[in-house]
Design an enzyme around this catalytic site. Sequence first.
Site, PDB file in Angstrom:
ATOM      1  CD  GLU A  92      91.679 -31.222  69.319  1.00  0.00           C
ATOM      2  OE1 GLU A  92      92.242 -31.179  68.209  1.00  0.00           O
ATOM      3  OE2 GLU A  92      91.500 -30.203  70.036  1.00  0.00           O
ATOM      4  CE1 TYR A 133      98.862 -30.616  67.482  1.00  0.00           C
ATOM      5  CE2 TYR A 133     100.191 -31.804  69.086  1.00  0.00           C
ATOM      6  CZ  TYR A 133      99.516 -30.656  68.699  1.00  0.00           C
ATOM      7  OH  TYR A 133      99.495 -29.555  69.516  1.00  0.00           O
ATOM      8  CE  LYS A 177     100.903 -26.878  71.588  1.00  0.00           C
ATOM      9  NZ  LYS A 177     101.405 -26.664  70.203  1.00  0.00           N
ATOM     10  CG  ASN A 221     102.690 -23.256  69.680  1.00  0.00           C
ATOM     11  OD1 ASN A 221     102.531 -24.244  70.390  1.00  0.00           O
ATOM     12  ND2 ASN A 221     102.124 -23.124  68.507  1.00  0.00           N
ATOM     13  CG  HIS A 225      95.813 -27.966  71.062  1.00  0.00           C
ATOM     14  ND1 HIS A 225      95.968 -28.079  69.706  1.00  0.00           N
ATOM     15  CD2 HIS A 225      94.556 -28.404  71.358  1.00  0.00           C
ATOM     16  CE1 HIS A 225      94.849 -28.586  69.195  1.00  0.00           C
ATOM     17  NE2 HIS A 225      93.981 -28.793  70.171  1.00  0.00           N
TER      18      HIS A 225
HETATM   19  P1  ADP Z   1      97.818 -24.513  65.808  1.00  0.00           P
HETATM   20  O1  ADP Z   1      98.351 -25.168  67.061  1.00  0.00           O
HETATM   21  O2  ADP Z   1      97.903 -23.010  65.880  1.00  0.00           O
HETATM   22  O3  ADP Z   1      96.442 -25.003  65.429  1.00  0.00           O
HETATM   23  P2  ADP Z   1      98.830 -26.179  63.671  1.00  0.00           P
HETATM   24  O4  ADP Z   1      97.614 -27.009  63.864  1.00  0.00           O
HETATM   25  O5  ADP Z   1      99.147 -25.710  62.302  1.00  0.00           O
HETATM   26  O6  ADP Z   1      98.812 -24.900  64.613  1.00  0.00           O
HETATM   27  O7  ADP Z   1     100.099 -26.988  64.172  1.00  0.00           O
HETATM   28  C1  ADP Z   1     100.035 -27.780  65.340  1.00  0.00           C
HETATM   29  C2  ADP Z   1     101.276 -27.540  66.164  1.00  0.00           C
HETATM   30  O8  ADP Z   1     102.420 -27.992  65.434  1.00  0.00           O
HETATM   31  C3  ADP Z   1     101.597 -26.071  66.457  1.00  0.00           C
HETATM   32  O9  ADP Z   1     100.891 -25.567  67.573  1.00  0.00           O
HETATM   33  C4  ADP Z   1     103.090 -26.119  66.709  1.00  0.00           C
HETATM   34  O10 ADP Z   1     103.371 -26.628  68.021  1.00  0.00           O
HETATM   35  C5  ADP Z   1     103.536 -27.162  65.698  1.00  0.00           C
HETATM   36  N1  ADP Z   1     103.951 -26.581  64.426  1.00  0.00           N
HETATM   37  C6  ADP Z   1     103.164 -26.052  63.454  1.00  0.00           C
HETATM   38  N2  ADP Z   1     103.877 -25.627  62.392  1.00  0.00           N
HETATM   39  C7  ADP Z   1     105.177 -25.910  62.685  1.00  0.00           C
HETATM   40  C8  ADP Z   1     106.428 -25.719  61.999  1.00  0.00           C
HETATM   41  N3  ADP Z   1     106.485 -25.160  60.772  1.00  0.00           N
HETATM   42  N4  ADP Z   1     107.553 -26.128  62.631  1.00  0.00           N
HETATM   43  C9  ADP Z   1     107.512 -26.708  63.846  1.00  0.00           C
HETATM   44  N5  ADP Z   1     106.390 -26.914  64.552  1.00  0.00           N
HETATM   45  C10 ADP Z   1     105.230 -26.518  63.982  1.00  0.00           C
HETATM   46 MG    MG Z   2      95.754 -26.867  64.827  1.00  0.00          MG
END
Ligand code: ADP
Ligand code: MG
Length: 139
Positions: free
Chosen positions: A128, A51, A11, A114, A117
């Site tokens: 993707e 997303y 990211k 974080n 992805h």
């Molecule tokens: P992952 O990336 O672990 O699959 P998700 O698909 O649930 O997680 O969410 C996509 C991305 O959205 C996350 O990697 C993170 O960057 C962001 N995200 C998820 N939940 C939150 C939240 N509660 N607040 C802010 N950003 C979030």
């Molecule tokens: Mg996800």
Amino acid sequence: MPLGYTFAMIKPSACRKNHVGPILAMINQSGFRISAIRSTKLNKEEAEHFYEIHKEKGFYDNLCEFMSSGPIIALLLEKENAIEDFRTLIGNTNPCMAEEGTIRKMFAESLQKNAVHGSDSVENAKREADYFFNERERY
Ligand code: ADP
Ligand code: MG
């Protein structure tokens, strides 16, 4: 037989902080082969498309803003059981809950920023990967 590849992204926040090298090293050390790799930048619409599964969530707009804020590294990663093993390697979405030694534990700045992805299903890995890489870019 589980799908032998997954799609991953480093990211914008992790790219800005020069964490690309260490993250790629961890990916290789964990047994993934890099089948395709490209540095690129998503615009807001592309981030929204990527997303779109989260479009009803409160964090969606801010997430898409962030994901289009700078270059990302797109990756096609090959390994047996790649999707599940990569999710294990990156750790919990929330770095506070990620296990020691996971990529997110080591490099995430926040729940949103974080670091990486990783696709969560066969269907999404295909969708993707096809969005970012054509056949000639996969080796
Ligand atoms: P992952 O990336 O672990 O699959 P998700 O698909 O649930 O997680 O969410 C996509 C991305 O959205 C996350 O990697 C993170 O960057 C962001 N995200 C998820 N939940 C939150 C939240 N509660 N607040 C802010 N950003 C979030
Ligand atoms: Mg996800």
